[in-house]
Design a protein around this motif. Sequence first.
Motif, PDB file in Angstrom:
ATOM      1  N   TYR A  90       0.332   0.147  -0.581  1.00  0.00           N
ATOM      2  CA  TYR A  90       1.561   0.873  -0.915  1.00  0.00           C
ATOM      3  C   TYR A  90       1.447   1.504  -2.301  1.00  0.00           C
ATOM      4  CZ  TYR A  90       6.609   1.793  -0.919  1.00  0.00           C
ATOM      5  OH  TYR A  90       7.847   2.399  -0.949  1.00  0.00           O
ATOM      6  N   ALA A  91       0.741   0.817  -3.199  1.00  0.00           N
ATOM      7  CA  ALA A  91       0.608   1.304  -4.572  1.00  0.00           C
ATOM      8  C   ALA A  91      -0.496   2.335  -4.737  1.00  0.00           C
ATOM      9  CB  ALA A  91       0.351   0.123  -5.515  1.00  0.00           C
ATOM     10  N   THR A  92      -1.466   2.363  -3.824  1.00  0.00           N
ATOM     11  CA  THR A  92      -2.659   3.181  -4.066  1.00  0.00           C
ATOM     12  C   THR A  92      -2.953   4.224  -2.993  1.00  0.00           C
ATOM     13  OG1 THR A  92      -4.060   1.517  -2.990  1.00  0.00           O
ATOM     14  CG2 THR A  92      -3.741   1.307  -5.373  1.00  0.00           C
ATOM     15  N   THR A  93      -2.186   4.226  -1.910  1.00  0.00           N
ATOM     16  CA  THR A  93      -2.448   5.165  -0.815  1.00  0.00           C
ATOM     17  C   THR A  93      -1.182   5.960  -0.491  1.00  0.00           C
ATOM     18  OG1 THR A  93      -1.806   3.708   1.018  1.00  0.00           O
ATOM     19  CG2 THR A  93      -4.041   3.445   0.146  1.00  0.00           C
ATOM     20  N   GLU A  94      -1.229   6.716   0.595  1.00  0.00           N
ATOM     21  CA  GLU A  94      -0.060   7.488   1.028  1.00  0.00           C
ATOM     22  C   GLU A  94       0.859   6.695   1.947  1.00  0.00           C
ATOM     23  OE1 GLU A  94      -1.409  11.090   2.788  1.00  0.00           O
ATOM     24  OE2 GLU A  94      -2.076  11.955   0.879  1.00  0.00           O
ATOM     25  N   LEU A  95       0.731   5.375   1.948  1.00  0.00           N
ATOM     26  CA  LEU A  95       1.590   4.549   2.786  1.00  0.00           C
ATOM     27  C   LEU A  95       3.085   4.805   2.539  1.00  0.00           C
ATOM     28  CD1 LEU A  95       1.957   2.344   4.916  1.00  0.00           C
ATOM     29  CD2 LEU A  95       1.650   0.632   3.094  1.00  0.00           C
ATOM     30  N   PRO A  96       3.550   4.955   1.282  1.00  0.00           N
ATOM     31  CA  PRO A  96       4.979   5.245   1.094  1.00  0.00           C
ATOM     32  C   PRO A  96       5.421   6.528   1.801  1.00  0.00           C
ATOM     33  CG  PRO A  96       3.993   4.575  -0.975  1.00  0.00           C
ATOM     34  CD  PRO A  96       2.863   4.773  -0.005  1.00  0.00           C
ATOM     35  N   GLN A  97       4.608   7.554   1.736  1.00  0.00           N
ATOM     36  CA  GLN A  97       4.955   8.820   2.383  1.00  0.00           C
ATOM     37  C   GLN A  97       4.965   8.678   3.904  1.00  0.00           C
ATOM     38  OE1 GLN A  97       2.736   8.446  -0.056  1.00  0.00           O
ATOM     39  NE2 GLN A  97       3.507   9.690  -1.767  1.00  0.00           N
ATOM     40  N   LEU A 134      16.690  -4.570  28.608  1.00  0.00           N
ATOM     41  CA  LEU A 134      15.553  -4.765  27.724  1.00  0.00           C
ATOM     42  C   LEU A 134      16.004  -4.407  26.313  1.00  0.00           C
ATOM     43  CD1 LEU A 134      12.805  -2.936  29.841  1.00  0.00           C
ATOM     44  CD2 LEU A 134      13.521  -5.341  29.986  1.00  0.00           C
ATOM     45  N   VAL A 135      15.883  -5.333  25.378  1.00  0.00           N
ATOM     46  CA  VAL A 135      16.336  -5.120  24.008  1.00  0.00           C
ATOM     47  C   VAL A 135      15.142  -5.290  23.067  1.00  0.00           C
ATOM     48  CG1 VAL A 135      17.864  -5.925  22.164  1.00  0.00           C
ATOM     49  CG2 VAL A 135      18.667  -5.922  24.546  1.00  0.00           C
ATOM     50  N   PHE A 136      14.863  -4.253  22.267  1.00  0.00           N
ATOM     51  CA  PHE A 136      13.673  -4.205  21.421  1.00  0.00           C
ATOM     52  C   PHE A 136      14.046  -4.500  19.971  1.00  0.00           C
ATOM     53  CE2 PHE A 136      12.682  -1.970  25.222  1.00  0.00           C
ATOM     54  CZ  PHE A 136      11.322  -2.145  25.430  1.00  0.00           C
ATOM     55  N   LEU A 137      13.346  -5.472  19.380  1.00  0.00           N
ATOM     56  CA  LEU A 137      13.578  -5.906  17.997  1.00  0.00           C
ATOM     57  C   LEU A 137      12.306  -5.632  17.200  1.00  0.00           C
ATOM     58  CD1 LEU A 137      15.241  -9.322  18.899  1.00  0.00           C
ATOM     59  CD2 LEU A 137      16.426  -7.231  18.178  1.00  0.00           C
ATOM     60  N   HIS A 138      12.393  -4.711  16.255  1.00  0.00           N
ATOM     61  CA  HIS A 138      11.179  -4.253  15.567  1.00  0.00           C
ATOM     62  C   HIS A 138      10.790  -5.151  14.399  1.00  0.00           C
ATOM     63  CE1 HIS A 138      13.378  -2.654  12.122  1.00  0.00           C
ATOM     64  NE2 HIS A 138      14.203  -2.015  12.935  1.00  0.00           N
ATOM     65  N   ASP A 139       9.663  -4.828  13.807  1.00  0.00           N
ATOM     66  CA  ASP A 139       9.047  -5.625  12.747  1.00  0.00           C
ATOM     67  C   ASP A 139       9.570  -5.241  11.372  1.00  0.00           C
ATOM     68  OD1 ASP A 139       6.508  -3.711  11.550  1.00  0.00           O
ATOM     69  OD2 ASP A 139       7.446  -3.138  13.432  1.00  0.00           O
ATOM     70  N   SER A 140       8.907  -5.759  10.321  1.00  0.00           N
ATOM     71  CA  SER A 140       9.355  -5.560   8.940  1.00  0.00           C
ATOM     72  C   SER A 140       9.183  -4.141   8.435  1.00  0.00           C
ATOM     73  CB  SER A 140       8.589  -6.503   8.007  1.00  0.00           C
ATOM     74  OG  SER A 140       8.957  -7.831   8.229  1.00  0.00           O
ATOM     75  N   LEU A 141       8.383  -3.334   9.092  1.00  0.00           N
ATOM     76  CA  LEU A 141       8.208  -1.927   8.721  1.00  0.00           C
ATOM     77  C   LEU A 141       8.572  -1.007   9.884  1.00  0.00           C
ATOM     78  CD1 LEU A 141       4.791  -2.092   6.785  1.00  0.00           C
ATOM     79  CD2 LEU A 141       7.105  -2.290   5.864  1.00  0.00           C
ATOM     80  N   GLY A 142       9.220  -1.541  10.917  1.00  0.00           N
ATOM     81  CA  GLY A 142       9.413  -0.804  12.157  1.00  0.00           C
ATOM     82  C   GLY A 142      10.720  -0.038  12.235  1.00  0.00           C
ATOM     83  N   SER A 143      10.867   0.671  13.344  1.00  0.00           N
ATOM     84  CA  SER A 143      12.051   1.483  13.603  1.00  0.00           C
ATOM     85  C   SER A 143      12.062   1.855  15.083  1.00  0.00           C
ATOM     86  CB  SER A 143      12.028   2.758  12.758  1.00  0.00           C
ATOM     87  OG  SER A 143      11.008   3.643  13.211  1.00  0.00           O
ATOM     88  N   ILE A 144      13.117   2.521  15.497  1.00  0.00           N
ATOM     89  CA  ILE A 144      13.190   3.014  16.872  1.00  0.00           C
ATOM     90  C   ILE A 144      11.945   3.827  17.206  1.00  0.00           C
ATOM     91  CG2 ILE A 144      14.393   4.620  18.414  1.00  0.00           C
ATOM     92  CD1 ILE A 144      17.012   3.829  17.001  1.00  0.00           C
ATOM     93  N   ARG A 145      11.643   4.786  16.358  1.00  0.00           N
ATOM     94  CA  ARG A 145      10.560   5.722  16.687  1.00  0.00           C
ATOM     95  C   ARG A 145       9.187   5.065  16.690  1.00  0.00           C
ATOM     96  NH1 ARG A 145      10.090  10.690  13.358  1.00  0.00           N
ATOM     97  NH2 ARG A 145      11.056   9.565  11.617  1.00  0.00           N
ATOM     98  N   ARG A 203       8.564   8.903   6.610  1.00  0.00           N
ATOM     99  CA  ARG A 203       8.816   9.740   7.786  1.00  0.00           C
ATOM    100  C   ARG A 203       9.748   9.042   8.770  1.00  0.00           C
ATOM    101  NH1 ARG A 203       2.409  10.637   8.900  1.00  0.00           N
ATOM    102  NH2 ARG A 203       1.875  11.681   6.932  1.00  0.00           N
ATOM    103  N   TYR A 204       9.731   7.730   8.751  1.00  0.00           N
ATOM    104  CA  TYR A 204      10.538   6.958   9.690  1.00  0.00           C
ATOM    105  C   TYR A 204      11.778   6.333   9.040  1.00  0.00           C
ATOM    106  CZ  TYR A 204       6.190   7.339  12.290  1.00  0.00           C
ATOM    107  OH  TYR A 204       5.081   7.830  12.931  1.00  0.00           O
ATOM    108  N   HIS A 205      11.708   6.083   7.732  1.00  0.00           N
ATOM    109  CA  HIS A 205      12.762   5.315   7.077  1.00  0.00           C
ATOM    110  C   HIS A 205      13.522   6.083   5.998  1.00  0.00           C
ATOM    111  CE1 HIS A 205      11.324   1.722   9.126  1.00  0.00           C
ATOM    112  NE2 HIS A 205      10.098   1.995   8.705  1.00  0.00           N
ATOM    113  N   GLY A 206      13.044   7.246   5.589  1.00  0.00           N
ATOM    114  CA  GLY A 206      13.765   8.041   4.605  1.00  0.00           C
ATOM    115  C   GLY A 206      14.101   7.252   3.355  1.00  0.00           C
ATOM    116  N   ALA A 207      15.380   7.281   2.976  1.00  0.00           N
ATOM    117  CA  ALA A 207      15.822   6.633   1.741  1.00  0.00           C
ATOM    118  C   ALA A 207      15.731   5.115   1.800  1.00  0.00           C
ATOM    119  CB  ALA A 207      17.251   7.050   1.427  1.00  0.00           C
ATOM    120  N   ASN A 208      15.545   4.548   2.989  1.00  0.00           N
ATOM    121  CA  ASN A 208      15.425   3.088   3.121  1.00  0.00           C
ATOM    122  C   ASN A 208      14.032   2.571   2.794  1.00  0.00           C
ATOM    123  OD1 ASN A 208      18.081   2.482   3.923  1.00  0.00           O
ATOM    124  ND2 ASN A 208      17.638   2.893   6.074  1.00  0.00           N
TER     125      ASN A 208
END
Length: 271
Positions: free
Chosen positions: A160-167, A39-50, A171-176
């Motif tokens: 992204y510009a007006t909420t805490e979405l970047p923060q 089973l191989v998992f391919l995530h979305d444009s904002l996704g990650s392993i976690r 948590r999942y992407h760090g410097a990326n």
Amino acid sequence: MSAPLSLVVSDFTLPFANHYLRCRTLRQPVAAADGRPWLVFLHDSLGSIRLWRELPAQLAAALGCHALVYDRRGYGESAPFGPEPRTPAYLEQEARTVPAVLAACGIRRAVLLGHSDGGTLALLVAAAEPALVAAAVTVGAHVFVEKETVRGIQAARQQYATTELPQRLARYHGANTEGLFRAWTDTWLAPDFRSWNIEHYLPRVQCPLLVVQGAADEYGTPAQVAAIARQVAGPVRTALLPGLGHTPHREAPELVLELVVEFLSHIASGA
């Protein structure tokens, strides 16, 4: 991600010539799993392993298969994007790299499970590599751009510009984080991306396919499901889930788990 006690979980970095990917395998301790597709998992444009949460472990345990989850380049703990600008064909280009990832992990036969961009990747890989792909499951995949897609991404840019979405993403992407968000929004909102369409690849998809989408998906309409189901060459099932949005595997995880296990049970076992 916690895993059933029977699964052996390994996190590692997979090196390539000019970048690296962060990977996780979930292995069955029994030899029978070695003869089954991974089973191989391919995530979305904002996704990650976690951000797959418990789904990889739950599916691996239910189906008796090994599983691979990885952060695509530019996401999570993988290397940043390269210096080349993203083009409208970025998904087609990335699809050509997926077989190399699987080969580096010793995977010769796979079931691809992709969400959003990852679902599109699953379709493209299945079209190009029929001997590699035993089956595929897409969740919220796109094969063309709709006005609903554009509106949804415009709303995400505003958040992204007006909420805490970047923060939250950090948590999942760090410097990326900044790079992946800009790559997604700038590409999909660019005027020259409006004509992006991969429907011509669909007749090459021969493997069994499950197409899942939330009926209230904020990034696409049921026309995506219909287009995929109408044009693939192999057997296809569809599941349009009432009241669910773009992430039904997180909004109704038990429902999605049941759908996928039922669809893959015979394929995973080789029966």
